[in-house]
Design a protein around this motif. Structure first.
Motif, PDB file in Angstrom:
ATOM      1  N   GLU A   1      67.035  17.029  49.781  1.00  0.00           N
ATOM      2  CA  GLU A   1      66.807  15.652  49.309  1.00  0.00           C
ATOM      3  C   GLU A   1      67.944  15.136  48.431  1.00  0.00           C
ATOM      4  O   GLU A   1      68.229  13.943  48.422  1.00  0.00           O
ATOM      5  CB  GLU A   1      65.459  15.547  48.599  1.00  0.00           C
TER       6      GLU A   1
ATOM      7  N   GLU B   1      67.881   8.295  57.698  1.00  0.00           N
ATOM      8  CA  GLU B   1      68.781   8.086  56.561  1.00  0.00           C
ATOM      9  C   GLU B   1      68.136   7.048  55.633  1.00  0.00           C
ATOM     10  O   GLU B   1      67.426   6.146  56.119  1.00  0.00           O
ATOM     11  CB  GLU B   1      70.120   7.539  57.063  1.00  0.00           C
ATOM     12  N   PRO B   2      68.383   7.138  54.328  1.00  0.00           N
ATOM     13  CA  PRO B   2      67.748   6.154  53.429  1.00  0.00           C
ATOM     14  C   PRO B   2      68.261   4.738  53.677  1.00  0.00           C
ATOM     15  O   PRO B   2      69.430   4.542  54.010  1.00  0.00           O
ATOM     16  CB  PRO B   2      68.178   6.645  52.038  1.00  0.00           C
TER      17      PRO B   2
ATOM     18  N   ARG C   1      70.401  14.031  50.985  1.00  0.00           N
ATOM     19  CA  ARG C   1      69.944  12.850  51.726  1.00  0.00           C
ATOM     20  C   ARG C   1      70.021  11.581  50.876  1.00  0.00           C
ATOM     21  O   ARG C   1      70.432  10.524  51.344  1.00  0.00           O
ATOM     22  CB  ARG C   1      68.508  13.052  52.220  1.00  0.00           C
ATOM     23  N   SER C   2      69.616  11.688  49.617  1.00  0.00           N
ATOM     24  CA  SER C   2      69.420  10.468  48.824  1.00  0.00           C
ATOM     25  C   SER C   2      70.696   9.971  48.160  1.00  0.00           C
ATOM     26  O   SER C   2      70.726   8.838  47.676  1.00  0.00           O
ATOM     27  CB  SER C   2      68.360  10.736  47.744  1.00  0.00           C
TER      28      SER C   2
END
Ligand code: FES
Length: 573
Positions: A108, A569-570, A111-112
């Motif tokens: 995470e 994806e964010p 990802r973030s």
């Protein structure tokens, strides 16, 4: 084909002429950077598991600086990001409980945040699988930087090995053969530099496994932590990750079934920790691959143990490095490896092994003189372990590998501690010690309790090994005839839960069999009487762990983290 700066993932944060783009750039400028430092350059996350309470990673702040040098020199932009430092010595009830948490945090974080790739800094047992699991699931370009083993321990000029020699001398102390002064002197000499355990425990095994998977630069896993070669390797990681980002070389590009088979072969050739089996199964499932326990047994039967390192052998990881390290060892078994597997340096394993050799044929044995000819680890099945159990035969007493004896059952570790040394405990050298409720849910987190101590009265008689069976794990630095990872575990009603004092248990490693000699009907009667213990957790991470952890033969991951289903994806608004 090489990416353009606009194709970098981080460009989504730093590139657009929008209000959000303004905000992202202005905050980097707040940190003192110029726009050209971070826009259109590969942003490298250095995931650092440093902590002041993790002595194995005591050098990681300095090493992170070396990685940064390499990143800057290659035209990238480094950002150091702290992550959970799972410290094997201190985290209770079991560091294994937190492996999945580190994996989630790694995934995470990547990802973030506005990053294009990662250098993963770990080494102490669970940090390697935790970091790799997260990186595999996120699947950005990533390179693993193994923290390196500590230097040999020293006591009166005698080399001491982490874990292994603690168990050995503690047994002697319990038997009255070691004085208090000698014991105290060892305490000051056994761990004398930064770095992870320098026996072939889980840390040395998993970093070697990471190298065999293709996740490290060649030879990286064997370099001792304080060696200046380790600093240069860290710099090289920084340089290489920038190239990997431009090339788009991701874990999914090299983590094939063949790469996992290489990792198993190396695990067997080094006489690796039994814990590696659980971690490799979990890693493979993150790659969408199914590694059945039988695969470990099949590979084990054809791979000799060549690393003469404690606990299976005599030497320590510092000796292993001087003797040629992992590349030297792999060069001894090219026919047992898939040499065309790709690695993070963009070359194949076979290309990386060119020129590798062994400098000391006692530390890394030749094929003609192995430490164990084959089968250093065996997978057992039977009515006591329908889904499998593991035994590290290279660290067991050969005389006990075929053995039948009456069970002495403990229903928890506390029960064992309370009764093991009681004079009236009915136990002989032929007994089989059984520990229940020490599995993934029961432990919880499968604590390393599988090397049950020998009862004191037997120690005094000179007994040093017995058959021991549990659903726990065992430290990779431990030794003994210990059957581990019994699956399904007793906490969920596996047959181990139904064993009673006096039941005859038959272990037959050559036949890969583990049986309790009790009739089916009697086992059914006992099952009807059995009451499941209650969970220790009604809230928090422990409750999540208890609810979603899988069994040992499935890798003890959370069921919702397995597989390769894409995660979006964010959105950036
Ligand atoms: Fe960190 Fe052993 S305590 S590797």
């Amino acid at each position: 084909m090489k990416k353009t700066p606009e194709q970098l993932r981080s460009f989504r944060w730093f590139g657009p002429a929008t209000m959000r783009g303004f905000s992202h750039r202005s905050r980097m400028k707040q940190l003192g950077y110029r726009q050209e430092d971070f826009t259109g350059r590969p942003v490298v996350a250095i995931i650092n598991t440093w902590s002041e309470i993790n002595p194995c990673h005591g050098h990681f702040r300095e090493r992170a600086e070396a990685v940064k040098k390499g990143v800057w020199q290659a035209g990238g932009f480094p950002v150091e990001i702290p992550a959970l430092s799972i410290t094997e010595t201190y985290m209770k009830p079991s560091p294994m409980l937190y492996r999945n948490l580190l994996a989630m945090e790694t995934e995470e974080n990547l990802r973030s945040l506005p990053v294009d790739g990662a250098v993963l800094m770990g080494g102490c047992d669970k940090t390697t699988p935790g970091l790799l699991m997260g990186a595999i699931s996120m699947n950005l370009p990533a390179i693993y930087l193994p923290g390196g083993p500590m230097l040999r321990g020293n006591w009166k000029g005698q080399a001491l090995g982490s874990g292994t020699d603690i168990w050995k001398f503690w047994t002697e102390r319990c038997a009255g053969a070691i004085s208090e002064q000698e014991w105290n002197d060892m305490e000051g000499g056994i761990a004398r530099s930064p770095g992870f355990c320098m026996t072939m425990g889980t840390a040395s095994t998993m970093t070697a496994v990471a190298e065999a998977l293709g996740f490290t630069l060649p030879g990286a896993s064997s370099i001792p932590a304080p060696d200046s070669n380790h600093v240069r390797m860290a710099m090289n990681c920084g340089q290489r990750i920038v190239e990997m980002i431009w090339e788009g070389l991701r874990p999914s590009s090299f983590l094939t079934m063949e790469a996992y088979e290489n990792a198993i072969a190396v695990d067997m050739a080094i006489g690796g920790s039994s814990n590696a089996i659980i971690h490799l199964v979990a890693l493979a499932r993150r790659s969408g691959l199914h590694l059945a326990l039988n695969r470990f047994d099949e590979i084990s039967r054809r791979v000799p143990v060549l690393a003469n390192i404690r606990p299976s052998g005599k030497f320590l990881m510092e000796d292993f490095y001087y003797a040629g390290g992992l590349t030297g060892l792999m060069a001894e078994i090219p026919d047992l490896l898939h040499l065309d597997c790709l690695t993070v340096n963009g070359r194949t394993l076979g290309e990386n092994l060119k020129g590798a050799s062994v400098n000391d044929a006692d530390v890394i044995r030749p094929r003609s003189n192995p430490l164990v000819a084959s089968g250093g680890t065996a997978i057992l099945y039977g009515n006591l372990a329908p889904d499998g159990a593991v035994i590290k035969t290279s660290a067991a007493d050969a005389r006990l590998l075929v053995h039948t004896g009456p069970a002495v059952v403990f229903n928890s570790y506390a029960d064992m501690e309370a009764r093991l040394d009681c004079e009236d405990l009915e136990v002989t050298a032929d007994s089989v010690l059984v520990l229940q409720n020490a599995g993934p849910r029961g432990g919880p987190g499968m604590p390393e309790w599988g090397m049950l101590p020998i009862p004191k009265k037997l120690l005094i008689e000179g007994v040093r090994d017995m058959v021991r069976i549990s659903d726990a794990r065992m430290s990779g630095t431990s030794y003994g005839t210990c059957v581990l990872h019994v699956s399904p575990e007793s906490f969920v009603g596996g047959p181990l839960a139904l064993v009673e004092d006096g039941d005859l248990i038959a272990l037959d490693v050559p036949s890969r069999s583990l049986q309790v000699l009790v009739s089916k009907a009697e086992m059914e009667t006992r099952r009807r009487r059995w009451i499941q213990p209650s969970s220790r957790y009604s809230r928090g991470y422990g409750a999540l762990y208890h609810e979603r952890v899988t069994q040992a033969h499935e890798g003890c991951d959370f069921d919702f983290l397995e597989g390769t289903d894409p995660t979006a994806e964010p959105e950036i608004h």
